[in-house]
Motif scaffolding. Structure first.
Motif, short mmCIF file in Angstrom:
data_model
loop_
_atom_site.label_atom_id
_atom_site.label_comp_id
_atom_site.label_asym_id
_atom_site.label_seq_id
_atom_site.Cartn_x
_atom_site.Cartn_y
_atom_site.Cartn_z
N VAL A 72 0.82 -1.22 0.00
CA VAL A 72 0.00 0.00 0.00
C VAL A 72 0.85 1.27 0.00
O VAL A 72 0.41 2.31 -0.50
CB VAL A 72 -0.99 0.02 1.20
CG1 VAL A 72 -2.06 -1.03 1.01
CG2 VAL A 72 -0.26 -0.18 2.52
N TRP A 73 2.07 1.21 0.57
CA TRP A 73 2.90 2.40 0.56
C TRP A 73 3.50 2.64 -0.81
O TRP A 73 3.66 3.79 -1.24
CB TRP A 73 4.00 2.30 1.62
CG TRP A 73 3.45 2.46 3.00
CD1 TRP A 73 3.45 1.53 4.01
CD2 TRP A 73 2.74 3.59 3.51
NE1 TRP A 73 2.80 2.03 5.11
CE2 TRP A 73 2.37 3.29 4.84
CE3 TRP A 73 2.39 4.83 2.98
CZ2 TRP A 73 1.66 4.18 5.64
CZ3 TRP A 73 1.69 5.72 3.78
CH2 TRP A 73 1.33 5.39 5.09
N PHE A 74 3.82 1.58 -1.52
CA PHE A 74 4.28 1.76 -2.91
C PHE A 74 3.13 2.31 -3.74
O PHE A 74 3.31 3.18 -4.60
CB PHE A 74 4.76 0.42 -3.49
CG PHE A 74 5.26 0.54 -4.90
CD1 PHE A 74 6.57 0.88 -5.16
CD2 PHE A 74 4.41 0.34 -5.98
CE1 PHE A 74 7.03 1.02 -6.47
CE2 PHE A 74 4.86 0.47 -7.28
CZ PHE A 74 6.18 0.81 -7.51
N ASP A 75 1.93 1.79 -3.46
CA ASP A 75 0.73 2.20 -4.19
C ASP A 75 0.48 3.70 -4.02
O ASP A 75 0.40 4.45 -4.99
CB ASP A 75 -0.44 1.37 -3.67
CG ASP A 75 -1.72 1.61 -4.44
OD1 ASP A 75 -1.63 2.00 -5.62
OD2 ASP A 75 -2.80 1.40 -3.88
N SER A 76 0.36 4.16 -2.76
CA SER A 76 0.08 5.58 -2.52
C SER A 76 1.31 6.43 -2.83
O SER A 76 1.18 7.59 -3.23
CB SER A 76 -0.34 5.80 -1.06
OG SER A 76 0.70 5.44 -0.18
N GLY A 77 2.51 5.85 -2.65
CA GLY A 77 3.74 6.60 -2.88
C GLY A 77 4.01 6.90 -4.34
O GLY A 77 4.88 7.73 -4.65
N SER A 78 3.29 6.27 -5.24
CA SER A 78 3.51 6.53 -6.67
C SER A 78 2.36 7.32 -7.30
O SER A 78 2.26 7.41 -8.53
CB SER A 78 3.69 5.20 -7.42
OG SER A 78 2.59 4.35 -7.21
#
Length: 248
Positions: A72-78
């Protein structure tokens, strides 16, 4: 986990060879645009693949779906990769002016955005980061439905008016936790009334002032020149505070 953004890969039931190519991605994109991303969990591999269900290794036509989700952090971070390039809204830039979130995001969204952007583009996704604390009650307790100490903005607006709520927000040092309660709103209401009465007094005293024909500076009395100096200093201080996001 069954929530989050799925990873769109299939695996052959016989030899476990992965299946992911331009065709399967396009099929998933089409289904997602119609049914939403939950379609990955609602539909079987066969329903999604249909005529594409054939293993390139062994020829098997039965597949399993990947059950992991995108971190989820890669998801929101991109998110910058889509948010900053929305041509239909006239937005097309590489870097956001400001990222605004709670102070827990130094180890979350701020960091994951920075890492993914630097890794893929060689630049930070933002020029500045601004953080805020949380809303707490008079005792410093985090607002919670179970405790029953939540104050809804609509209640304050109904009781005191929207301007009092705005003044409370502006008067708060949001960079740390912000307190709100009935007593605090009453205090802000008093300040608001003083501001209104002061403005009314000033307007009453300058009702005959002609803004199109101001008095020349050299013709002003000393006290008027002093007042202008104070005003210019106030404007300087306010502008400097706004530039640092110190609205209170």
């Amino acid at each position: 986990r069954t929530w989050g953004v799925p990873i769109p890969i299939f695996y052959c039931k016989n030899c476990h060879k992965e299946l992911i190519n331009d065709g399967t991605i396009e099929r998933i994109k089409t289904l997602t645009s119609v049914n939403g991303s939950n379609m990955w969990f609602d539909m079987s591999a066969g329903q999604i693949l249909k005529d594409m269900a054939k293993c390139e290794e062994c020829g098997c036509t039965e597949f399993e779906k990947e059950t992991d989700i995108m971190d989820v952090w890669f998801d929101s971070g991109s998110t910058y990769s889509s948010v900053l390039t929305q041509k239909k809204y006239g937005i097309e830039t590489e870097v956001a002016d400001l990222y605004l979130e709670g102070n827990d995001q130094y180890r979350g969204w701020f960091q994951s955005s920075l890492l993914t952007s630097v890794a893929t583009r060689g630049i930070a996704p933002y020029k500045e980061v601004l953080t805020h604390g949380y809303t707490v009650d008079e005792q410093g307790r985090k607002m919670s439905k179970s405790i029953g100490n939540v104050v809804a903005p609509q209640e304050i607006i109904r009781e005191a008016g929207a301007d009092v709520l705005r003044l409370w927000v502006l008067a708060s040092d949001y960079m740390s936790d912000v307190s709100v309660s009935e007593n605090i709103i009453k205090q802000v209401s008093e300040v608001y009334r003083k501001m209104r009465n002061t403005a009314r007094y000033i307007l009453g005293n300058i009702s005959d002032y002609d803004v199109n024909n101001p008095v020349a500076y050299e013709d002003l009395q000393e006290i008027d020149k002093w007042a202008l100096t104070k005003l210019n200093k106030l404007i300087e201080d306010c502008t400097a505070a706004y530039d640092k996001y110190e609205f209170n």
